[in-house]
Design a protein around this motif. Structure first.
Motif, PDB file in Angstrom:
ATOM      1  N   TYR A   1      -7.000   1.680   5.419  1.00  0.00           N
ATOM      2  CA  TYR A   1      -6.818   0.186   5.370  1.00  0.00           C
ATOM      3  C   TYR A   1      -8.475  -0.164   5.716  1.00  0.00           C
ATOM      4  CZ  TYR A   1      -4.548  -4.247   5.113  1.00  0.00           C
ATOM      5  OH  TYR A   1      -4.040  -5.472   4.754  1.00  0.00           O
TER       6      TYR A   1
ATOM      7  N   ALA B   1       1.409   4.353  -2.651  1.00  0.00           N
ATOM      8  CA  ALA B   1       1.259   5.887  -2.126  1.00  0.00           C
ATOM      9  C   ALA B   1       2.849   6.492  -2.522  1.00  0.00           C
ATOM     10  CB  ALA B   1       1.095   5.830  -0.906  1.00  0.00           C
TER      11      ALA B   1
ATOM     12  N   ILE C   1      -2.726   6.660   4.523  1.00  0.00           N
ATOM     13  CA  ILE C   1      -3.358   5.601   3.835  1.00  0.00           C
ATOM     14  C   ILE C   1      -4.725   5.001   4.936  1.00  0.00           C
ATOM     15  CG2 ILE C   1      -1.560   4.768   2.351  1.00  0.00           C
ATOM     16  CD1 ILE C   1      -0.846   2.518   4.195  1.00  0.00           C
TER      17      ILE C   1
ATOM     18  N   GLU D   1       0.894  -0.915   0.062  1.00  0.00           N
ATOM     19  CA  GLU D   1       0.107   0.049  -0.092  1.00  0.00           C
ATOM     20  C   GLU D   1       0.842   1.342  -0.057  1.00  0.00           C
ATOM     21  OE1 GLU D   1      -3.437   0.183  -0.389  1.00  0.00           O
ATOM     22  OE2 GLU D   1      -2.916  -1.965  -0.803  1.00  0.00           O
TER      23      GLU D   1
END
Ligand SMILES: Nc1ncnc2c1ncn2[C@@H]1O[C@H](COP(=O)(O)OP(=O)(O)OP(=O)(O)O)[C@@H](O)[C@H]1O
Ligand SMILES: [Mg+2]
Lengths: 511, 217
Positions: free
Chosen positions: A283, A232, A281, A228
């Motif tokens: 999740y 980014a 981020i 992830e």
């Protein structure tokens, strides 16, 4: 039994935490911490003294033994530790003794006296054999805890008892229970058969464990977060202090996992100090479930295996047939699946098990919070009779020459059926030993001896006489002794073949 | 002995038991008294003496009604002592009174445990608060978005059983059960803006209003 009247204390020595409870509930034993448990850590302080619990938390890694319980599961006797005189191999049992002594001391200070007047019920993984159980027992006895083999209870059985103890309505009908205990280090499974008017007779039909649980999921989530982050635009491998970033990520993985048990999504806000720049981020629970899926599939395979073993214990079907039974047949007839251990707070665990079992099977927490089920059940176990039909708690010895010589025909806690036997699809599954395995003398007279570890005499008969003391016509050629998972016994000696059975065991065919 | 019996018959009986050095029966006590020159006494006198003997601190009654002198008074566990009292007063006691004391006595050995559990309950709350505080500070410094900040705060308090009432900035209709006006009172059903959310504490056994949401028209 008079032992049941003595104050009872339960002690759950877990891979990462150790807990104590009385019959009234959990006794907080944390020291200088807000947690009710003691970390299962031991190590050597700089001055060479052994420290256990929170005090060990701040020791350098080399001076510390983590997951010390695994040394018994994996059969390791020593662990390398830095002591003031240099690195040394330390007996793990001695470290376990120190840990248990500290837990006992704290329990005694906060609650009931853990001394000669009381009784400690100690848990152990259901998959442990006699040697492993005796190791923990020896360590506990050297810690001056009042324990005997008869008060050592399989952890999933204890979790089952924690649940049974809260049931107010008893139908008197036998109950079939699957215990799913997923903690930080291991997944422990058991299939129980519960009987008696008040459901106080608990019998283990199958028990097994796999060493894949919470810690492994944390690793998997951290690996997924890595991806992830890459999306980014953050490459962890390019970060200056990479190990530090990995530790940060692993902590974030665990926190996120735990928070996602009560929310659908969680933000992970990176620390610019660690990652060189700010980033955020999100999740989701869906992402977590996807990462968790292969773990849960392996867990379900283990459940299937446990159910197979339970079927072999109860039915006359051949292992060949049972090994080929599809999952939807194996899961039939289970009344309730009990969830124990911190990982069972994850909704996906319940969801998967609800899908796996029939709609009439209830899936419930053994206790809330599920981390306490084992220790609370241990403290309560005095009111229950527990029998392990899969790993029986008795030795069968064959002695001759007035007891001067003997062989162990069956050693307590050895599984009656090995996984490999099922895998091979063998028929007529049983535990068996013959005269040559035991190197018996050619002829002469001997006697069977039974040593029980359940705290009570074993009721077992053969050739309509007591198994204990049964005369044997010795023969290295002909002697054979078998115990079947359903409790039947067969012995062949120089004189003939004799049939018998363990009378204490639940007769699963007779409802 | 005869003189002692004349002035204090109980003391004389006690002395007989003490000097016997072993457990003695009522017949043996009476024999010893007679042998020491005490003149005969009637049954009523003996019954009175026996009653006193039985409850004396230094006397224990062994099976077969044999009396024995002990140097240190035997202190039974509180629960046993209470049951003895209940037995000795016969039926002249309310069942509920006896039960309430039995329950208290059963709990007594667990007092330190109960105290430790209460302390743990406080610590659980304190830990949750500390985790929330440190997380808010970290998120602020790490330039977390407002959305992330509010989300995390709500996740943390949810673990402690707190359920938010409204969201700051949302508009809704006034409900005096859930809302608290800032300033003059507002009529039910009026359009309002939430200035600050409120919270309920919900567990399987409890539903407590901790604070109403603050609103303005
Ligand atoms: N709310 C939660 N959601 C998801 N996972 C949780 C939650 N709370 C705890 N856990 C996880 O549960 C695990 C710890 O469970 P537990 O305390 O039962 O293990 P343990 O008894 O120490 O270990 P073991 O049983 O393997 O010896 C950890 O992986 C932890 O992250
Ligand atoms: Mg555990």
């Amino acid at each position: 039994m008079c032992a049941a009247r003595r104050p009872t204390v339960g002690l759950d020595f877990g891979t990462s935490t150790t807990l104590v409870a009385s019959t009234r509930g959990l006794i907080p034993i944390g020291n200088d911490t807000t947690f009710p448990w003691m970390p299962s850590l031991v190590g050597y302080a700089d001055d060479g003294t052994v420290v256990a619990g929170e005090n060990a938390q701040h020791l350098p890694d080399g001076q510390l033994a983590r997951s010390i319980k695994r040394s018994i599961t994996e059969g390791r006797d020593f662990v390398r530790i830095d002591v003031p005189t240099g690195a040394k191999d330390i007996r793990t049992d001695a470290l376990i003794t120190e840990l248990l002594r500290e837990a006992g001391r704290r329990g005694a200070r906060r609650g009931r006296d853990i001394g000669v007047g009381s009784l400690v019920r100690l848990g152990c993984p259901a998959m442990w054999d006699g040697r492993q159980r005796r190791r923990l027992l020896g360590a506990a006895q050297r810690a001056d805890l009042p324990v005997v083999l008869a008060t050592m209870i399989d952890e999933p059985v204890a979790a089952g008892i924690a649940w049974l103890d809260r049931q107010r309505v008893h139908t008197g009908r036998p109950l079939r229970i699957v215990v799913f205990d997923m903690g930080g280090g291991t997944l422990d499974l058991a299939v129980l058969d519960v009987r008696g008017a008040n459901h106080k007779d608990v019998s283990v039909l199958a028990a097994l464990g796999i060493a894949e649980a919470g810690d492994d999921l944390d690793e998997a989530i951290a690996a997924d977060l890595d991806i992830e982050l890459a999306k980014a635009g953050i490459d962890i491998d390019a970060i200056e202090n990479q190990p530090r970033a990995r530790v940060w990520l692993r902590d974030a993985a665990r926190t996120t996992k735990e928070l996602l048990s009560s929310n659908d999504e969680e933000p992970i806000v990176l620390s610019p100090q660690v990652f060189g720049r700010a980033a955020e981020i999100w999740y989701t629970r869906g992402q977590l479930n996807e990462v968790f899926m292969p773990h849960m599939e392996r867990a379900e395979d283990a459940v299937g295996l446990a159910l197979m073993i339970a079927r072999i214990t109860e039915s006359a079907k051949s292992a060949y047939e049972i090994a080929r039974m599809p999952m939807d047949l194996l899961v039939q007839g289970v009344d309730v699946v009990l969830l124990s251990g911190g990982m069972c707070r994850i909704p996906y665990v319940r969801q998967r098990l609800e899908w796996l079992f029939e709609s009439s099977t209830k899936v419930e927490l053994a206790m809330d919070p599920p981390e306490n089920a084992v220790v609370v059940g241990l403290a309560r176990a005095g009111d229950y009779g527990t029998i392990n039909m899969y790993r029986p708690a008795f030795d069968v010895l064959l002695e001759w020459n007035r007891g001067q010589e003997f062989r162990t025909v069956y050693e307590a806690f050895t599984p009656l059926v090995e996984r490999s036997q099922i895998a091979r699809g063998e028929d007529d599954l049983r535990y068996t030993r013959n005269g040559r395995d035991l190197s018996l003398p050619r002829n002469g007279k001997g006697k069977l001896r039974v040593v029980s570890y359940s705290g009570e005499r074993l009721r077992a008969t053969i050739g309509s006489r007591n198994l204990d003391g049964f005369p044997v016509a010795l023969s290295d050629e002909k002697f054979g002794f078998s115990i079947y998972p359903d409790g039947r016994i067969r012995m062949t000696d120089g004189a003939g073949t004799f049939e018998g059975r363990v009378d204490d065991w639940h007769r699963l065919d007779a409802e | 002995m005869a003189a002692l019996f004349a002035t204090d018959p109980s003391a004389a009986v006690l002395r007989v038991v003490r000097e016997a050095g072993t457990a003695v029966s009522a017949t043996e006590i009476k024999q010893a008294l007679r042998a020491a020159g005490v003149s005969a006494f009637d049954k009523r006198t003996w019954n009175r003496l026996q009653k006193k003997l039985r409850v004396h601190d230094h006397i224990i009654v062994e099976p077969g009604y044999r009396y024995m002198w002990v140097a240190e008074p035997v202190v039974p566990p509180a629960a046993d002592a209470f049951e003895q009292i209940v037995r000795s007063v016969g039926g002249r006691i309310k069942r509920a009174h006896a039960e309430v004391i039995r329950q208290a006595l059963a709990d007594a050995p667990y007092m330190s445990e109960i105290a430790a559990r209460q302390r743990q309950a406080v610590l659980d709350g304190v830990r949750a608060l500390a985790e929330l505080a440190s997380e808010v500070e970290e998120l602020t410094v790490n330039q977390a978005s407002t959305r992330a900040m509010i989300h995390r705060v709500r996740s943390r308090v949810k673990l402690a059983g707190l359920e938010p009432i409204e969201r700051a900035g949302d508009s809704t209709v006034f409900d005096r059960k859930r809302h608290e006006p800032i300033g003059p009172s507002i009529d039910d059903g009026a359009h309002v803006i939430v200035v600050r959310p409120g919270y309920r504490w919900k567990t399987p056994h409890d539903d407590v209003l901790v604070s109403r949401a603050c609103v303005q028209e």
